[in-house]
Design an enzyme around this catalytic site. Structure first.
Site, PDB file in Angstrom:
ATOM      1  N   CYS A 108       0.867  -1.193   0.000  1.00  0.00           N
ATOM      2  CA  CYS A 108       0.000   0.000   0.000  1.00  0.00           C
ATOM      3  C   CYS A 108       0.900   1.240   0.000  1.00  0.00           C
ATOM      4  O   CYS A 108       1.709   1.405  -0.908  1.00  0.00           O
ATOM      5  CB  CYS A 108      -0.972  -0.033   1.185  1.00  0.00           C
ATOM      6  SG  CYS A 108      -0.187  -0.099   2.809  1.00  0.00           S
ATOM      7  N   ARG A 118      -2.506  -0.857   5.342  1.00  0.00           N
ATOM      8  CA  ARG A 118      -3.616  -1.372   4.531  1.00  0.00           C
ATOM      9  C   ARG A 118      -3.240  -2.696   3.882  1.00  0.00           C
ATOM     10  O   ARG A 118      -4.087  -3.588   3.724  1.00  0.00           O
ATOM     11  CB  ARG A 118      -4.007  -0.342   3.458  1.00  0.00           C
ATOM     12  CG  ARG A 118      -4.741   0.868   3.991  1.00  0.00           C
ATOM     13  CD  ARG A 118      -5.025   1.894   2.889  1.00  0.00           C
ATOM     14  NE  ARG A 118      -3.819   2.591   2.460  1.00  0.00           N
ATOM     15  CZ  ARG A 118      -3.785   3.514   1.482  1.00  0.00           C
ATOM     16  NH1 ARG A 118      -4.898   3.812   0.819  1.00  0.00           N
ATOM     17  NH2 ARG A 118      -2.672   4.132   1.169  1.00  0.00           N
TER      18      ARG A 118
END
Length: 281
Positions: A235, A240
């Site tokens: 990410c 994430r």
């Protein structure tokens, strides 16, 4: 649980409520901003600040083995504890903490489905009382590096691995460097060549819980990310992608999945690294 490959890795809020007084269950709320934890958290949960407590404060890196042992010991966590992680921001930072704890060999880890948002939405009990855990003497294993990708290995294996870019389409295309208001950025925008754009949120329902295994399988396989491949998720700063790593490894059971926690802030700032700026499609 929704036909997941490893349902034991995910617990529902009902399960947490039923085990809240179990001394073997250790609840850990992991937030990027612990102000919400200070105002109210699940009774008994310790709070970890993702920025200051789950990363080395000198190097840009995960905690060392000794640093993790200290954090676990101060949190009252023993080697035979069942750790249930949950947190803010859709469990991104909780998933990162789980990934790191797994690297260091903790045997019993869980993620609370829905995180802090779901617990509060269901009007379950919270407290602003800070727990006073009894210190333990936690001993970590040497890190399992098969769970982590580094920039040099990603560069070496371009075209051979399935890269999953879990950022927003605007970040993937190079339209923006980072989501609005977030400070960690790279020198260049775009994505790693050959990466598939599969934003983390596509794996989630509106109530912040994960979609079914069937839906997840269709999502990833439609982008060519299949269980026979070596998969690397990334990410911007690694949180994430930890969330998507959890989905791929434990909900879908992909055998070879790594989290590239250096992610775009590293790749997009390194001299000479190949970058694409094509549409997310």
């Amino acid at each position: 649980m929704a036909n997941y490959s490893h349902p034991e890795m995910l617990v529902e809020t009902d399960w947490v409520a039923q085990h809240i007084t179990d001394p073997k269950i250790k609840l850990v709320e992991v937030d990027v901003d612990t102000a919400a934890y200070d105002q109210g958290h699940i009774p008994g949960a310790v709070g970890w600040n993702w920025t200051t407590q789950t990363q080395d404060q000198v190097r840009r890196d995960i905690l060392s083995k000794e640093q993790l042992e200290t954090l676990m010991s101060q949190s009252g966590i023993a080697n035979d504890s069942t750790i249930v992680f949950y947190g803010d921001n859709n469990n991104w930072f909780a998933a990162y903490a789980l990934w790191m704890a797994k690297m260091y060999g903790h045997p019993d880890l869980r993620l609370m489905n829905g995180g802090r948002v779901k617990w509060l939405a269901e009007q379950r009990p919270t407290t602003d009382e800070m727990p006073k855990p009894t210190h333990t003497t936690y001993k970590a294993k040497d890190p399992d590096l098969s769970l982590r990708a580094r920039a040099d290995s990603v560069l070496r294996d371009l075209g051979k691995i399935a890269l999953v870019d879990v950022r927003s389409p605007a970040e993937f295309s190079g339209e923006v460097l980072a989501p609005p208001g977030l400070m960690e950025t790279a020198q260049r925008a775009g994505h790693i060549p050959g990466a598939a754009s599969i934003p983390w949120g596509q794996a989630m329902r509106e109530d912040n819980t994960f979609t079914s295994a069937e839906e997840l399988k269709a999502l990833y396989e439609s982008k060519g990310v299949t269980p026979d491949k070596d998969v690397v998720a990334y990410c911007r700063i690694g949180e994430r992608s930890s969330h998507s790593w959890f989905v791929l490894k434990y909900l879908l059971g992909y055998p070879n999945v790594k989290n590239y926690d250096g992610s775009w802030t590293e790749w997009g700032s390194m001299v000479g690294m190949p970058i694409e700026r094509t549409s997310a499609g």
